[in-house]
Design a protein around this motif. Structure first.
Motif, PDB file in Angstrom:
ATOM      1  N   ASP A 140       1.201  -1.256   0.100  1.00 30.75           N
ATOM      2  CA  ASP A 140      -0.281  -0.228  -0.529  1.00 30.75           C
ATOM      3  C   ASP A 140       0.542   1.105   0.074  1.00 30.75           C
ATOM      4  O   ASP A 140       0.763   2.575  -0.433  1.00 30.75           O
TER       5      ASP A 140
ATOM      6  N   SER B 262      -5.586  15.592  -5.616  1.00 26.06           N
ATOM      7  CA  SER B 262      -5.426  14.659  -6.313  1.00 26.06           C
ATOM      8  C   SER B 262      -4.467  15.482  -7.662  1.00 26.06           C
ATOM      9  O   SER B 262      -3.023  15.051  -8.261  1.00 26.06           O
TER      10      SER B 262
ATOM     11  N   ASN C  78     -11.363  -0.847   4.862  1.00 29.76           N
ATOM     12  CA  ASN C  78     -10.369   0.648   4.799  1.00 29.76           C
ATOM     13  C   ASN C  78     -10.357   1.407   3.661  1.00 29.76           C
ATOM     14  O   ASN C  78     -10.209   0.745   2.700  1.00 29.76           O
ATOM     15  N   LEU C  79     -11.572   2.231   3.268  1.00 31.52           N
ATOM     16  CA  LEU C  79     -11.436   2.765   1.929  1.00 31.52           C
ATOM     17  C   LEU C  79     -10.420   3.889   1.035  1.00 31.52           C
ATOM     18  O   LEU C  79     -10.423   3.364  -0.353  1.00 31.52           O
ATOM     19  N   PHE C  80      -9.501   3.851   1.905  1.00 34.36           N
ATOM     20  CA  PHE C  80      -8.512   4.668   1.911  1.00 34.36           C
ATOM     21  C   PHE C  80      -7.476   4.118   1.165  1.00 34.36           C
ATOM     22  O   PHE C  80      -7.431   4.334   0.617  1.00 34.36           O
ATOM     23  N   LYS C  81      -7.579   2.749   1.758  1.00 31.58           N
ATOM     24  CA  LYS C  81      -6.629   1.211   1.176  1.00 31.58           C
ATOM     25  C   LYS C  81      -7.154   0.988  -0.308  1.00 31.58           C
ATOM     26  O   LYS C  81      -6.582   0.804  -1.527  1.00 31.58           O
TER      27      LYS C  81
ATOM     28  N   GLN D 141      -9.925   2.522  -2.482  1.00 28.92           N
ATOM     29  CA  GLN D 141      -9.135   4.012  -3.908  1.00 28.92           C
ATOM     30  C   GLN D 141      -7.761   3.864  -3.999  1.00 28.92           C
ATOM     31  O   GLN D 141      -7.210   3.583  -5.073  1.00 28.92           O
ATOM     32  N   ARG D 142      -6.669   3.975  -3.006  1.00 25.81           N
ATOM     33  CA  ARG D 142      -5.468   3.610  -3.449  1.00 25.81           C
ATOM     34  C   ARG D 142      -4.826   2.690  -4.286  1.00 25.81           C
ATOM     35  O   ARG D 142      -4.538   2.515  -5.385  1.00 25.81           O
TER      36      ARG D 142
ATOM     37  N   GLU E  42      -6.502   3.394  -8.215  1.00 25.76           N
ATOM     38  CA  GLU E  42      -5.554   3.667  -8.077  1.00 25.76           C
ATOM     39  C   GLU E  42      -3.968   3.864  -9.296  1.00 25.76           C
ATOM     40  O   GLU E  42      -4.198   3.985 -10.294  1.00 25.76           O
TER      41      GLU E  42
ATOM     42  N   SER F 210     -13.650   7.977  -3.641  1.00 24.45           N
ATOM     43  CA  SER F 210     -13.341   8.287  -3.159  1.00 24.45           C
ATOM     44  C   SER F 210     -13.464   9.711  -2.606  1.00 24.45           C
ATOM     45  O   SER F 210     -13.281   9.882  -1.568  1.00 24.45           O
TER      46      SER F 210
ATOM     47  N   THR G  15     -14.318   8.912   1.386  1.00 26.96           N
ATOM     48  CA  THR G  15     -13.503   9.093   2.569  1.00 26.96           C
ATOM     49  C   THR G  15     -13.329  10.900   2.939  1.00 26.96           C
ATOM     50  O   THR G  15     -12.461  10.927   3.837  1.00 26.96           O
ATOM     51  N   ASN G  16     -14.472  11.803   2.888  1.00 31.15           N
ATOM     52  CA  ASN G  16     -14.549  13.274   3.758  1.00 31.15           C
ATOM     53  C   ASN G  16     -14.948  12.821   4.883  1.00 31.15           C
ATOM     54  O   ASN G  16     -15.391  11.787   4.633  1.00 31.15           O
TER      55      ASN G  16
END
Length: 927
Positions: free
Chosen positions: A216, A389, A504-507, A509-510, A513, A589, A592-593
């Motif tokens: 990650d 971004s 974990n939406l951040f992971k 999303q990454r 991407e 994305s 994640t706000n």
């Protein structure tokens, strides 16, 4: 070039510096004698930039706002650079003079230590650290000077040495010839080795398989280049102090660049225009993909192919596998260096940049980005600056720089839209089906981490469809929703109810991407679309289409298909995106706000396919604050910025103090008697004019409006533009007038046009409207011009010029309040009432409604006056315009000339007198 001025030095450096230090009056180079309001604008702009504040600037269209911004901001930059050079020279001189005294501190400190003990030791250490810091600063300044000199010499050489250009062109031609011969050799070999060629085609599918996802925490590689690449030194430079100028559209940016070219700074300024890949790509194979997301993904994938290392499997199998990895022929370091320098030497707009890219065989998208560090003025669209971004990916560094946002009247809406996202049930079901089939096809080839993330995404899609009331494994068009309606949830509530709060939406999303999974999925669907043949097992059974391919995965001789991929219905004229996962990534994305900054809207309509999930950003300030905290100063400018309170409260209050915000509004350059704004309170039959939702549908109200227009058309020459609050109301009134015969009577004086709903028809309608007015003014006769029915917030209320005879009178029917029953607006109102203080006893929600309405009005009525000799009347048809809370939100230059007429007779007499005098004064010139 003037003596004593280095390359890139801006005009009037010495004179301006003297003026600034002397009388305090700045010298603003200008292509002609500026209006007094332009001088005031530039002086105020200069002060705001110098003080490092945030300015809200309003300058009506036709007052030369662009030139004022250019000359004011670049004059400040010129003086700032000169001051910085003087300070550097002083520091370097002090360092040189102080070298002889370097040993004194040691003896002094020894004496001090004998006298003062530990206190002396501390003084000596402090002094040592100070000298160390000073030396580091001096070393840094010397390095900057060397870099600056190197850059200036290089650009000067290119500017004056034509032979370099010819040499570069000759090398490109040689490279092209080599490439052509190489391709010819490959074709000959493939003809001779037919069996190998077939095998290679089979292995094209290798590109569809996801590469191993290492971790990650991917290593960061700037601008798509390897960190250890020797060419980095040539492409990367320190960022000089610069101005970032952004506007809404590429046409507005091109117009601004042309103004820079005509200005006194046009020859010396280092300017770079930035754009999206869709606008700048010169690789026809990539451009052919059409949609922005596909172009972006394909481009990134090609860069990965160029810089990525081969996997162990690829290296071991070598030639046997012959994996095809496409790279972009325009992504050449040497040619991009040349393009970068060409861009910095002479000002170019987007079209000129693309032409240069084609000529030099260099990528304008990356080449222009490499020019950012050395550029003094960077011109770019809203999204590139406001979306974090995108800003980072483009190499934009705002630290201690100046930001100018032009055409900023809709800045709040723009930021809200950029960070909001919506997905339909049909897209969710289709993405799930496609991704599941992709996973089944390549299950044995995918690494464990890839499988883990794909399963997480599949689970997310399944839960999203479930919360809409559907089943992801059934046809979304056939699944009816039992309880239709709209529901709003906080982000946390939505995550809990969807049962995805443990992911974990951040992971995720990454992963999306970095892995380019949506691009791979698109390629997969492209390959196994309706007409392709798929080989699925050792017997290589031929099964056409994605649905049949899935059958081969899930059914044996006696088994039925477990899943089907159902066709997705799309609206006419809408391109069908092959990978809906691209749209869904934007929604993930958005989730994640922070919980308090947004809401999720569940819109359940008819079927699952028609239903949707939408993320609504409630607090645009949280994203704009990041821009304001980084930059040195910011200017928010526009032709109509009233009411300004929205900008202060919704964008600036949480990021900076009120004392750092400066407001400036200037009048118009037209004479006061060239505009006649009238608030009309009652019609010809003394009917009070009030176009509220309750009263505007009444036949007597529509009839009264028709009589007003009939009288207007008798006295107003040329074009009359009439704005209605909505398309629906315009259609309703038009139908009513058609039925009563009023439309026929209006047509005896003015030919009638209607604003089309489709954007591609607007230019045609405008051209016919203008042609009709021109013909009527030349030929004469009973028909004196044209009447155009438009809609507030429609295609013709922004960006269209109704100058001269195209708009001699603008009519505003009622007050275009937004629909307060809209769930999005209701949530925004509730959010503001919770978080903002009351103003003059009014709740923030009421202020929001009035401000949205008056922003739309101000944009529409500003269409008529476009230059100094223009003239027009403005008719605000509703007695509520006379209320102080509404009246005070009109632009200052219109408000101070507005007349309130309680009866139609008084208004009609004033209009007839105004247009009669203008006809006598301007005569044929007005036409």
């Amino acid at each position: 070039m003037e003596p004593g001025r280095g390359p890139g030095a801006l005009p009037g450096t010495e004179e301006a510096a003297g003026a600034a230090q002397g009388k305090g009056r700045v010298n603003f180079p200008f292509p002609y004698t500026p209006y007094s309001i332009q001088e005031d604008f530039m002086a105020k702009l200069y002060d705001v930039l110098e003080a490092g504040k945030v300015g809200i600037f309003e300058s009506p269209t036709g007052t030369g706002k662009s030139l004022s911004l250019i000359c004011g901001a670049l004059s400040w930059l010129r003086d700032f650079e000169e001051k910085k050079k003087q300070e550097e020279a002083c520091l370097l001189a002090d360092e040189h003079n102080g070298q002889d005294k370097q040993q004194q501190p040691t003896s002094c400190s020894r004496e001090a230590s004998n006298c003062q003990g530990s206190a002396g030791e501390l003084d000596w250490i402090t002094e040592f650290m100070q000298k160390k810091e000073e030396q580091a600063m001096v070393d840094r300044l010397k390095e900057e000077q060397i870099r600056r000199k190197k850059r200036e010499d290089r650009l000067e050489k290119i500017r004056h040495n034509v032979q370099l250009k010819y040499a570069s062109k000759r090398k490109r031609l040689e490279d092209d010839e080599t490439q052509r011969l190489l391709q010819l050799s490959k074709e000959i070999l493939s003809t001779e080795l037919g069996s190998d060629a077939l095998e290679q085609l089979d292995h094209e599918e290798e590109e569809l398989i996801l590469a191993e996802y290492e971790s990650d925490e991917e290593k960061k590689v700037g601008l798509g280049l390897d960190e250890d690449d020797d060419d980095d030194d040539d492409l990367e430079e320190e960022h000089v102090t610069k101005i970032y100028y952004c506007s809404r559209t590429h046409s507005q940016l091109a117009q601004f660049v042309h103004e820079v070219q005509k200005s006194p700074f046009g020859e010396e300024i280092r300017l770079v225009s930035l754009g999206s890949r869709q606008n700048l790509c010169v690789n026809e194979e990539v451009r052919h993909l059409g949609t922005v997301q596909l172009i972006n993904d394909r481009c990134v994938e090609m860069q990965k192919n160029k810089h990525g290392k081969k996997s162990e499997g690829e290296e071991s199998e070598g030639k046997k596998r012959r994996v095809s990895r496409a790279v972009c022929p325009f992504y050449s370091y040497e040619q991009m260096q040349f393009l970068r320098d060409e861009v910095l030497v002479k000002v170019k707009d987007i079209e000129q940049l693309v032409a240069l890219g084609k000529e030099t065989k260099a990528c304008p998208y990356y080449g222009s980005r490499y020019a950012i560090p050395a550029a003094q003025l960077v011109v770019l669209p809203y999204q590139m600056l406001l979306h974090e971004s995108t800003r980072c990916a483009s190499g934009i560094k705002l630290k201690d720089q100046v930001v100018i946002i032009d055409e900023a009247h809709n800045l709040i809406d723009t930021i809200t839209c950029i960070y909001s996202a919506e997905v339909r049930g049909a897209q969710l079901c289709c993405a799930h089906s496609q991704l599941l089939q992709y996973m089944e096809r390549y299950r044995k080839r995918l690494k464990a981490k890839n499988l883990m993330y794909i399963k997480q995404i599949l689970y997310l899609l399944e839960r999203f469809v479930s919360i809409l009331g559907g089943n992801v494994n059934q046809n979304p068009n056939a699944q009816s929703i039992s309880q239709a309606g709209t529901e709003l949830k906080s982000i946390n509530d939505f995550l809990f109810q969807s049962q995805i709060d443990n992911i974990n939406l951040f992971k995720v999303q990454r992963y999306c991407e970095k892995s380019l999974i949506s691009r791979k999925l698109f390629g997969f669907v492209e390959r196994y679309g309706a007409t392709s043949v798929v080989k699925t097992n050792k017997e290589k059974q031929n099964m056409a289409g994605l649905q049949n391919f899935l059958l081969t995965l899930h059914q044996g001789p006696d088994k039925e298909a477990a899943i089907q991929c159902h066709p997705v219905e799309v609206e006419d004229g809408q391109p069908k995106m092959a990978s809906p996962l691209m749209q869904i990534e934007g929604f993930l994305s958005a989730l994640t706000n922070a919980n308090q900054d947004g809401r999720v809207i569940l819109n359940r309509q008819g079927t699952v396919a028609q239903s949707s999930l939408k993320f609504l950003l409630l607090n645009p300030a949280v994203h704009f604050a990041k821009v304001l905290k980084e930059c040195r100063a910011a200017i928010i400018a526009g032709g109509t910025m009233q009411p300004v309170s929205d900008f202060r409260e919704q964008l600036l209050s949480c990021a900076i103090g009120a004392d750092r915000v400066v407001e400036f509004s200037c009048g118009h350059v037209i004479p006061p008697d060239n505009i006649l704004p009238i608030i009309l309170c009652s019609g010809p039959s003394n009917q009070q004019l009030e176009f509220t939702y309750q009263k505007r549908d009444l036949p007597q109200m529509m009839d009264e409006m028709g009589r007003i227009l009939g009288n207007l058309c008798n006295v107003v020459p040329g074009g009359v533009v009439c704005f209605f609050p909505s398309y629906e109301y315009e259609k309703q009134v038009y139908t009513h007038w058609e039925r009563t015969g009023l439309l026929t009577r209006l047509a005896t004086k003015k030919k009638i046009f209607q604003e089309p709903k489709r954007a591609n028809q607007v230019e045609q309608v405008l051209a016919e409207y203008a042609k009709c007015i021109k013909r009527c003014s030349q030929v004469g006769g009973h028909v004196t011009g044209a009447l155009l029915f438009s809609v507030v917030g429609g295609k013709m209320s922004e960006g269209i010029n109704f100058s001269d005879d195209l708009g001699r009178c603008v009519v505003m029917v009622g007050l275009p309040y937004p629909n307060i029953k809209s769930p999005e607006l209701q949530e925004k109102m509730a959010y503001l009432d919770k978080t903002m203080p009351r103003t003059a006893g009014q709740p923030p929600s009421k202020m929001l409604i009035e401000n949205l309405c008056m922003k739309a009005v101000n944009q529409s009525i500003g269409r008529a006056i476009r230059h100094q000799k223009d003239f027009a009347s403005i008719l605000l048809v509703d007695h509520r315009y006379a209320r102080p809370s509404v009246f005070n939100k009109l632009p200052q230059w219109i408000k101070e000339r507005t007349e309130i007429k309680p009866t139609f007779g008084l208004a009609f007499a004033a209009l007839r007198k105004f247009h009669h005098e203008k006809k006598s004064c301007y005569g044929s010139e007005a036409s």
